[in-house]
Design a protein around this motif. Sequence first.
Motif, PDB file in Angstrom:
ATOM      1  N   GLU A  79       0.881  -1.112   0.096  1.00 46.78           N
ATOM      2  CA  GLU A  79       0.014  -0.038   0.231  1.00 46.78           C
ATOM      3  C   GLU A  79       1.000   1.365  -0.123  1.00 46.78           C
ATOM      4  OE1 GLU A  79      -4.089   0.264   2.267  1.00 46.78           O
ATOM      5  OE2 GLU A  79      -2.986   1.904   2.977  1.00 46.78           O
ATOM      6  N   ALA A  80       2.036   1.266  -0.674  1.00 47.76           N
ATOM      7  CA  ALA A  80       2.904   2.305  -0.815  1.00 47.76           C
ATOM      8  C   ALA A  80       2.605   3.295  -1.885  1.00 47.76           C
ATOM      9  CB  ALA A  80       4.545   1.638  -1.487  1.00 47.76           C
ATOM     10  N   GLU A 138       0.172  10.436   7.220  1.00 46.70           N
ATOM     11  CA  GLU A 138       0.756  10.867   6.060  1.00 46.70           C
ATOM     12  C   GLU A 138       2.512  10.988   6.346  1.00 46.70           C
ATOM     13  OE1 GLU A 138      -0.161  11.336   3.089  1.00 46.70           O
ATOM     14  OE2 GLU A 138       1.111  13.002   2.113  1.00 46.70           O
ATOM     15  N   ILE A 139       2.713  11.401   7.821  1.00 46.71           N
ATOM     16  CA  ILE A 139       3.905  11.313   7.926  1.00 46.71           C
ATOM     17  C   ILE A 139       4.346   9.814   7.799  1.00 46.71           C
ATOM     18  CG2 ILE A 139       5.577  11.957   9.887  1.00 46.71           C
ATOM     19  CD1 ILE A 139       4.302  14.319   8.711  1.00 46.71           C
ATOM     20  N   ASN A 140       3.815   8.964   8.430  1.00 47.29           N
ATOM     21  CA  ASN A 140       4.057   7.673   8.483  1.00 47.29           C
ATOM     22  C   ASN A 140       4.403   7.180   6.933  1.00 47.29           C
ATOM     23  OD1 ASN A 140       3.928   7.655  11.220  1.00 47.29           O
ATOM     24  ND2 ASN A 140       1.682   6.763  11.233  1.00 47.29           N
ATOM     25  N   ARG A 141       3.321   7.373   6.153  1.00 50.25           N
ATOM     26  CA  ARG A 141       3.526   6.827   4.735  1.00 50.25           C
ATOM     27  C   ARG A 141       4.877   7.513   4.195  1.00 50.25           C
ATOM     28  NH1 ARG A 141      -1.645   9.824   3.942  1.00 50.25           N
ATOM     29  NH2 ARG A 141      -3.075   8.162   4.808  1.00 50.25           N
ATOM     30  N   LEU A 142       5.188   8.677   4.266  1.00 55.21           N
ATOM     31  CA  LEU A 142       6.552   9.414   3.768  1.00 55.21           C
ATOM     32  C   LEU A 142       7.668   8.566   4.230  1.00 55.21           C
ATOM     33  CD1 LEU A 142       5.319  13.126   3.974  1.00 55.21           C
ATOM     34  CD2 LEU A 142       6.073  11.949   1.786  1.00 55.21           C
ATOM     35  N   VAL A 143       7.881   8.499   5.465  1.00 49.80           N
ATOM     36  CA  VAL A 143       8.889   7.966   6.147  1.00 49.80           C
ATOM     37  C   VAL A 143       9.147   6.515   5.659  1.00 49.80           C
ATOM     38  CG1 VAL A 143      10.338   7.341   8.274  1.00 49.80           C
ATOM     39  CG2 VAL A 143       8.932   9.501   7.926  1.00 49.80           C
ATOM     40  N   THR A 144       8.031   5.730   5.459  1.00 49.18           N
ATOM     41  CA  THR A 144       8.161   4.345   5.363  1.00 49.18           C
ATOM     42  C   THR A 144       8.515   4.263   3.809  1.00 49.18           C
ATOM     43  OG1 THR A 144       6.240   3.814   6.880  1.00 49.18           O
ATOM     44  CG2 THR A 144       6.851   2.273   5.310  1.00 49.18           C
ATOM     45  N   ASP A 145       7.914   4.855   3.066  1.00 50.52           N
ATOM     46  CA  ASP A 145       8.307   5.026   1.583  1.00 50.52           C
ATOM     47  C   ASP A 145       9.781   5.176   1.258  1.00 50.52           C
ATOM     48  OD1 ASP A 145       5.963   3.715   1.011  1.00 50.52           O
ATOM     49  OD2 ASP A 145       4.994   5.477   0.182  1.00 50.52           O
TER      50      ASP A 145
END
Length: 379
Positions: A136-137, A149-156
Amino acid sequence: MLIHLICAARPNFMKVAPLYHALKEEAWAEPVIVHTGQHYDVNMSDSFFRDLRLPEPHIHLGVGSGTHAEQTGRVMMAYEKVLMEKQPDLVIVVGDVNSTVACTLAATKVHYSTLSQPNGLKEPTKYNRPLVAHLEAGLRSFDRTMPEEINRLVTDALADMLWTPSPDGDENLLREGVAAEKICRVGNIMIDSLEMLRGSIESQTAFKELNLTPGEYGVVTLHRPSNVDSPGNLGRLCRSLTGICREVPLVFPIHPRTRKNLEHFGLLSTVSESNGLHLVEPLNYIRFMNLVFNCRLAITDSGGIQEETSYLGIPCLTLRENTERPITITQGTNQLCKVDDLEDKVAEILNGSRPKAKKIELWDGKTAQRIVKILKNRR
Ligand code: UD1
């Protein structure tokens, strides 16, 4: 290949289940479920494991609730120990919750001191750490006030493999400078769970038990901090819902965060005393999806429900200013909606005809199979 499947909170379980079942069929794969314990109530966690036919988590970190830093830090500390001990070849994180970013950080910074060549995968052995894949990137709301959103940015930014559900995900990642070879569009894994359990969902009668008629009620879910953490916003929403339920009955499974705030702000009696507004505890996956399958419309701030309703062709009003899932608007049945417009938008839907479900590319119940193929090719 030792594969850790990380799950933490309610929307993660439906993303991990199809992959666990698909990997279990493969002789080369050893899938291990790691539950961080971010969600821990029976009806927020255990009941999902039962519905999705998952075994008890093989590893449970038991971190529980806390502030963002507390929760993220606790998951990192607990998972680092597990990583050192078990040395998985691959860590698969899903979605955008605090545990997603926490496990990604732990796994991309760990260094296996005793093992020079992690087994199972061709690369990247140079780091002596597991590979990390994000399922789910690429989703972006472009709203950095949202913790997700912060979690998505850092994870990706950190993950080695980025598995996206839709073309906007690929575009976002490329724009952020991610190498194209890391990105692979695999489709929407939530639809795999929905299709896997379609028979059980359709044979349920959750709506009957609530005296609701198919096609003549709405489903409500709310839990985002922007909607439920301030008395002003939550109060406006409650007033709007009590107006709407005079026109169409609503069933509202209440998330623990929302219940806590309704009580705290003295709003619980306003909603619980409204005829036509059925407040219920959070429901297990199969019963909840049975309510969604048969409803006239959904009112929500959840990410998954925007996708599920789009797939099913059910009108969805999303109480947010943005969505990281724009395809549900351009190709699905979703509309963003302000609280002040909610009553009018509901009336429009009730007076209109039911939209037709449109097929979205790769939302087909075969995402787990595609991932298994990718991993097979990397062995
Ligand atoms: C989390 C995710 C969110 C996801 C949502 C689905 C983050 C930043 N947020 O939000 O992206 O959409 O899960 O539900 O990771 N609580 C219980 N029992 C539980 C879990 C929580 O009572 O099993 C209560 C606790 O009081 C807790 C509060 O709910 O403080 C919020 O839980 P938390 O996990 O922090 O965030 P969610 O709002 O659930």
